[in-house]
Design a protein around this motif. Structure first.
Motif, PDB file in Angstrom:
ATOM      1  N   LEU A  94      -5.158 -10.194  11.181  1.00  0.00           N
ATOM      2  CA  LEU A  94      -5.301 -11.391  10.344  1.00  0.00           C
ATOM      3  C   LEU A  94      -4.551 -11.233   9.017  1.00  0.00           C
ATOM      4  N   ARG A  95      -4.552 -10.012   8.475  1.00  0.00           N
ATOM      5  CA  ARG A  95      -3.888  -9.805   7.188  1.00  0.00           C
ATOM      6  C   ARG A  95      -2.376 -10.000   7.294  1.00  0.00           C
ATOM      7  N   ARG A  96      -1.861  -9.521   8.402  1.00  0.00           N
ATOM      8  CA  ARG A  96      -0.424  -9.688   8.620  1.00  0.00           C
ATOM      9  C   ARG A  96      -0.067 -11.177   8.611  1.00  0.00           C
ATOM     10  N   LEU A 147       3.910 -11.791  -6.376  1.00  0.00           N
ATOM     11  CA  LEU A 147       2.802 -11.009  -5.817  1.00  0.00           C
ATOM     12  C   LEU A 147       1.988 -11.921  -4.902  1.00  0.00           C
ATOM     13  N   VAL A 148       1.680 -11.433  -3.720  1.00  0.00           N
ATOM     14  CA  VAL A 148       0.819 -12.192  -2.808  1.00  0.00           C
ATOM     15  C   VAL A 148      -0.354 -11.285  -2.421  1.00  0.00           C
ATOM     16  N   ALA A 149      -1.555 -11.732  -2.748  1.00  0.00           N
ATOM     17  CA  ALA A 149      -2.744 -10.947  -2.408  1.00  0.00           C
ATOM     18  C   ALA A 149      -3.559 -11.706  -1.370  1.00  0.00           C
ATOM     19  N   VAL A 150      -4.127 -10.951  -0.447  1.00  0.00           N
ATOM     20  CA  VAL A 150      -4.948 -11.546   0.598  1.00  0.00           C
ATOM     21  C   VAL A 150      -6.413 -11.213   0.313  1.00  0.00           C
ATOM     22  N   ASP A 151      -7.231 -12.257   0.265  1.00  0.00           N
ATOM     23  CA  ASP A 151      -8.671 -12.047   0.108  1.00  0.00           C
ATOM     24  C   ASP A 151      -9.298 -12.117   1.502  1.00  0.00           C
ATOM     25  N   GLU A 152      -9.646 -10.950   2.024  1.00  0.00           N
ATOM     26  CA  GLU A 152     -10.177 -10.897   3.402  1.00  0.00           C
ATOM     27  C   GLU A 152     -11.628 -11.347   3.472  1.00  0.00           C
ATOM     28  N   GLY A 153     -12.275 -11.468   2.308  1.00  0.00           N
ATOM     29  CA  GLY A 153     -13.698 -11.814   2.306  1.00  0.00           C
ATOM     30  C   GLY A 153     -14.537 -10.601   2.672  1.00  0.00           C
ATOM     31  N   VAL A 188       5.562  -9.412  -2.579  1.00  0.00           N
ATOM     32  CA  VAL A 188       4.993  -8.059  -2.530  1.00  0.00           C
ATOM     33  C   VAL A 188       3.531  -8.186  -2.107  1.00  0.00           C
ATOM     34  N   GLY A 189       3.183  -7.591  -0.975  1.00  0.00           N
ATOM     35  CA  GLY A 189       1.783  -7.583  -0.549  1.00  0.00           C
ATOM     36  C   GLY A 189       0.996  -6.743  -1.530  1.00  0.00           C
ATOM     37  N   ALA A 190       0.199  -7.408  -2.364  1.00  0.00           N
ATOM     38  CA  ALA A 190      -0.478  -6.707  -3.464  1.00  0.00           C
ATOM     39  C   ALA A 190      -1.965  -6.587  -3.158  1.00  0.00           C
ATOM     40  N   SER A 191      -2.387  -5.350  -2.867  1.00  0.00           N
ATOM     41  CA  SER A 191      -3.804  -5.130  -2.536  1.00  0.00           C
ATOM     42  C   SER A 191      -4.583  -4.625  -3.741  1.00  0.00           C
ATOM     43  N   GLY A 192      -3.879  -4.243  -4.792  1.00  0.00           N
ATOM     44  CA  GLY A 192      -4.550  -3.631  -5.946  1.00  0.00           C
ATOM     45  C   GLY A 192      -4.625  -2.124  -5.803  1.00  0.00           C
ATOM     46  N   GLY A 193      -4.333  -1.592  -4.595  1.00  0.00           N
ATOM     47  CA  GLY A 193      -4.370  -0.146  -4.350  1.00  0.00           C
ATOM     48  C   GLY A 193      -3.142   0.555  -4.922  1.00  0.00           C
ATOM     49  N   LYS A 194      -3.153   1.894  -4.840  1.00  0.00           N
ATOM     50  CA  LYS A 194      -2.089   2.671  -5.493  1.00  0.00           C
ATOM     51  C   LYS A 194      -0.700   2.366  -4.948  1.00  0.00           C
ATOM     52  N   ASP A 195      -0.587   2.230  -3.618  1.00  0.00           N
ATOM     53  CA  ASP A 195       0.744   2.065  -3.029  1.00  0.00           C
ATOM     54  C   ASP A 195       1.397   0.751  -3.429  1.00  0.00           C
ATOM     55  N   SER A 196       0.656  -0.346  -3.275  1.00  0.00           N
ATOM     56  CA  SER A 196       1.278  -1.634  -3.613  1.00  0.00           C
ATOM     57  C   SER A 196       1.452  -1.771  -5.124  1.00  0.00           C
ATOM     58  N   THR A 197       0.610  -1.090  -5.901  1.00  0.00           N
ATOM     59  CA  THR A 197       0.783  -1.118  -7.353  1.00  0.00           C
ATOM     60  C   THR A 197       2.079  -0.405  -7.732  1.00  0.00           C
ATOM     61  N   GLY A 245     -18.232  -6.743  -1.995  1.00  0.00           N
ATOM     62  CA  GLY A 245     -18.398  -5.424  -2.601  1.00  0.00           C
ATOM     63  C   GLY A 245     -17.140  -4.588  -2.567  1.00  0.00           C
ATOM     64  N   TYR A 246     -16.018  -5.171  -2.178  1.00  0.00           N
ATOM     65  CA  TYR A 246     -14.768  -4.397  -2.143  1.00  0.00           C
ATOM     66  C   TYR A 246     -13.587  -5.215  -2.672  1.00  0.00           C
ATOM     67  N   ARG A 247     -13.294  -6.321  -2.003  1.00  0.00           N
ATOM     68  CA  ARG A 247     -12.056  -7.021  -2.337  1.00  0.00           C
ATOM     69  C   ARG A 247     -12.071  -7.675  -3.710  1.00  0.00           C
ATOM     70  N   ASP A 248     -13.242  -8.118  -4.174  1.00  0.00           N
ATOM     71  CA  ASP A 248     -13.269  -8.782  -5.479  1.00  0.00           C
ATOM     72  C   ASP A 248     -12.777  -7.855  -6.585  1.00  0.00           C
ATOM     73  N   VAL A 272       9.255 -10.031   2.905  1.00  0.00           N
ATOM     74  CA  VAL A 272       7.922  -9.494   2.593  1.00  0.00           C
ATOM     75  C   VAL A 272       8.044  -7.977   2.483  1.00  0.00           C
ATOM     76  N   VAL A 273       7.429  -7.389   1.450  1.00  0.00           N
ATOM     77  CA  VAL A 273       7.390  -5.924   1.368  1.00  0.00           C
ATOM     78  C   VAL A 273       5.938  -5.467   1.277  1.00  0.00           C
ATOM     79  N   THR A 274       5.668  -4.321   1.882  1.00  0.00           N
ATOM     80  CA  THR A 274       4.333  -3.732   1.770  1.00  0.00           C
ATOM     81  C   THR A 274       4.465  -2.296   1.266  1.00  0.00           C
ATOM     82  N   GLY A 275       3.348  -1.758   0.785  1.00  0.00           N
ATOM     83  CA  GLY A 275       3.389  -0.458   0.114  1.00  0.00           C
ATOM     84  C   GLY A 275       3.164   0.736   1.027  1.00  0.00           C
ATOM     85  N   HIS A 276       3.264   0.557   2.339  1.00  0.00           N
ATOM     86  CA  HIS A 276       3.028   1.709   3.230  1.00  0.00           C
ATOM     87  C   HIS A 276       3.913   2.889   2.816  1.00  0.00           C
TER      88      HIS A 276
HETATM   89  N1  LIG Z   1      -5.465  -7.552   0.728  1.00  0.00           N
HETATM   90  C1  LIG Z   1      -4.160  -7.359   0.705  1.00  0.00           C
HETATM   91  N2  LIG Z   1      -3.348  -8.265   0.144  1.00  0.00           N
HETATM   92  C2  LIG Z   1      -2.002  -8.105   0.135  1.00  0.00           C
HETATM   93  N3  LIG Z   1      -1.396  -7.042   0.661  1.00  0.00           N
HETATM   94  C3  LIG Z   1      -2.144  -6.094   1.239  1.00  0.00           C
HETATM   95  C4  LIG Z   1      -3.565  -6.194   1.297  1.00  0.00           C
HETATM   96  N4  LIG Z   1      -4.042  -5.101   1.908  1.00  0.00           N
HETATM   97  C5  LIG Z   1      -2.983  -4.345   2.225  1.00  0.00           C
HETATM   98  N5  LIG Z   1      -1.841  -4.923   1.830  1.00  0.00           N
HETATM   99  C6  LIG Z   1      -0.456  -4.407   1.963  1.00  0.00           C
HETATM  100  O1  LIG Z   1      -0.398  -3.468   3.020  1.00  0.00           O
HETATM  101  C7  LIG Z   1      -0.094  -2.168   2.500  1.00  0.00           C
HETATM  102  C8  LIG Z   1      -0.856  -1.082   3.236  1.00  0.00           C
HETATM  103  O2  LIG Z   1      -2.209  -1.421   3.364  1.00  0.00           O
HETATM  104  P1  LIG Z   1      -3.426  -0.423   3.111  1.00  0.00           P
HETATM  105  O3  LIG Z   1      -4.539  -0.857   3.947  1.00  0.00           O
HETATM  106  O4  LIG Z   1      -2.960   0.993   3.201  1.00  0.00           O
HETATM  107  O5  LIG Z   1      -3.709  -0.835   1.594  1.00  0.00           O
HETATM  108  P2  LIG Z   1      -4.722  -0.285   0.511  1.00  0.00           P
HETATM  109  O6  LIG Z   1      -5.192   1.077   0.865  1.00  0.00           O
HETATM  110  O7  LIG Z   1      -5.713  -1.342   0.205  1.00  0.00           O
HETATM  111  O8  LIG Z   1      -3.834  -0.242  -0.791  1.00  0.00           O
HETATM  112  P3  LIG Z   1      -2.490   0.493  -1.063  1.00  0.00           P
HETATM  113  O9  LIG Z   1      -1.880   0.819   0.270  1.00  0.00           O
HETATM  114  O10 LIG Z   1      -1.715  -0.486  -1.853  1.00  0.00           O
HETATM  115  O11 LIG Z   1      -2.814   1.729  -1.821  1.00  0.00           O
HETATM  116  C9  LIG Z   1      -0.448  -2.235   1.027  1.00  0.00           C
HETATM  117  O12 LIG Z   1       0.299  -1.305   0.282  1.00  0.00           O
HETATM  118  C10 LIG Z   1      -0.090  -3.671   0.687  1.00  0.00           C
HETATM  119  O13 LIG Z   1       1.298  -3.819   0.449  1.00  0.00           O
END
Ligand SMILES: Nc1ncnc2c1ncn2[C@@H]1O[C@H](COP(=O)(O)OP(=O)(O)OP(=O)(O)O)[C@@H](O)[C@H]1O
Length: 340
Positions: free
Chosen positions: A150-152, A84-90, A56-65, A93-96, A167-171
């Motif tokens: 790069l995130r992909r 859960l797989v999270a990507v730290d883009e570097g 699960v692409g976990a960004s911490g945002g509402k959709d992936s949560t 002031g945001y990703r941490d 792989v699943v994403t929260g779009h």
């Molecule tokens: N840093 C990340 N690490 C892992 N997965 C990510 C990351 N950023 C985005 N994704 C995946 O891509 C989806 C869509 O990306 P988007 O940019 O809309 O994310 P977001 O606004 O940060 O958070 P979310 O969509 O989860 O509310 C996310 O739901 C998540 O599954």
């Protein structure tokens, strides 16, 4: 006037009206209906077979949560193992702060979490370094394009690292509708064809990807998070205000004001277009450098890194001698591709 009775259990008071159907439901019945709809999306679309190990692409945002929470509820019925797989883009002031939310979720839900960083994967490049490098080149507004490419790749690497098969994403429906609108605005038939459907089947050795929330509206995702009391990170990325996507979002809001089903209609339009043989893109080949899926000699990520390493970010992505520069059709098309 007192709230109406829930149209599902006929016992509790309704707490909301579903934005599209207008159905009045109590919180628990809404959550049950939402989960059933995601289950239907997964089963009807044959997205995740029993036995799948799902990253699960976990960004911490509402959709992936919400996605991780719903899939965790459905995992025993679907026979899924979740990572859960999270990507730290570097992104300072945001990703941490967002990663802190992902860590809390992983702990609370007992799900294994792996974090992969651009800096480690891409020869020391962080997103902040890319932004500095592109500033003043006319590419500053394309940060989201670079980041999406790069995130992909990073998500794919992370998923392989944890032994995932999918792989699943929260779009959600709004995200997909915005992408469809952007592709319509630039007349990009090939991207429209690729953007339809519920994800990609895993061509060229890439892991199959899907978007189980593709039919869920953003409003309902927020409502689900509210009623399930989910803890998520809600700030916008520091680079997002520069993105073209913001204009598509505004346009979608205005469309929805007069036609509440606009987002879903666009998602279905893209699906139908994807079925049209005339717009199907050619089968992609393999990148000559890293072997990933590519429609040219180099995949988008390697082309981008190549340009950055040579200090010529204009060449990194979206530049072609026959195509206009800056915000031209090609670069905008890649912005859309980046969203998937
Ligand atoms: N840093 C990340 N690490 C892992 N997965 C990510 C990351 N950023 C985005 N994704 C995946 O891509 C989806 C869509 O990306 P988007 O940019 O809309 O994310 P977001 O606004 O940060 O958070 P979310 O969509 O989860 O509310 C996310 O739901 C998540 O599954």
């Amino acid at each position: 006037m007192p709230a109406p009775t829930c149209a599902s259990c006929h016992t509790a008071r309704a707490a909301l009206r579903r934005p599209r159907s207008g159905q009045a439901l109590c919180g628990p019945c809404f959550c049950t209906a939402f989960e059933a709809e995601v289950l239907h999306t997964v089963v009807a679309g044959r997205l995740l077979p029993p036995g799948a190990v799902v990253a699960v692409g976990a960004s911490g945002g509402k959709d992936s949560t919400v996605l991780a929470h719903v899939l965790r509820e459905l995992a025993p019925r679907l026979g899924l193992t979740l990572r859960l797989v999270a990507v730290d883009e570097g992104i300072g002031g945001y990703r941490d702060a967002a990663l802190a939310a992902v860590r809390r979720q992983a702990e609370r839900w007992g799900l294994p979490l792996t974090i992969v960083a651009y800096e480690d994967l891409f020869g020391g490049w962080t997103m902040d370094a890319v932004a500095r490098s592109t500033a003043g080149t006319g590419r500053g507004r394309s940060c989201c394009t670079f980041c999406g490419v790069l995130r992909r790749r990073a998500l794919e690497e992370g998923a392989r690292l944890v032994g995932a098969t999918h792989v699943v994403t929260g779009h959600n429906a709004d995200d997909v509708a915005e992408t469809v609108l952007m592709n319509f605005l630039r007349g990009d038939a090939a991207r429209l064809a690729r953007g339809g459907g519920l994800g990609s089947a895993g061509e060229g050795g890439a892991l199959p990807r899907c978007r189980p929330l593709q039919f869920a509206s953003q409003k309902e995702v927020v409502l689900y998070a509210h009623f399930r009391r989910l803890d998520y990170f809600s700030e916008e990325c520091v680079y997002a205000p520069r993105a073209f996507r913001g204009h598509a979002r505004e346009l979608l809001k205005r469309l929805e004001a007069v036609r509440p089903t606009a987002a879903l209609d666009l998602v279905h339009s893209a699906e139908r277009l994807a079925l049209a043989p005339a717009v199907r893109p050619p089968r992609p080949g393999a990148c000559s450098r890293c072997g990933a899926l590519a429609s040219r000699a180099l995949c988008q990520a390697c082309a981008l890194l190549d340009g950055l390493a040579r200090g010529r970010p204009r060449l990194a992505i979206g530049e072609h001698k026959h195509e206009p520069r800056d915000e031209g059709p090609r670069s905008r098309a890649q912005a859309a591709a980046a969203a998937f």
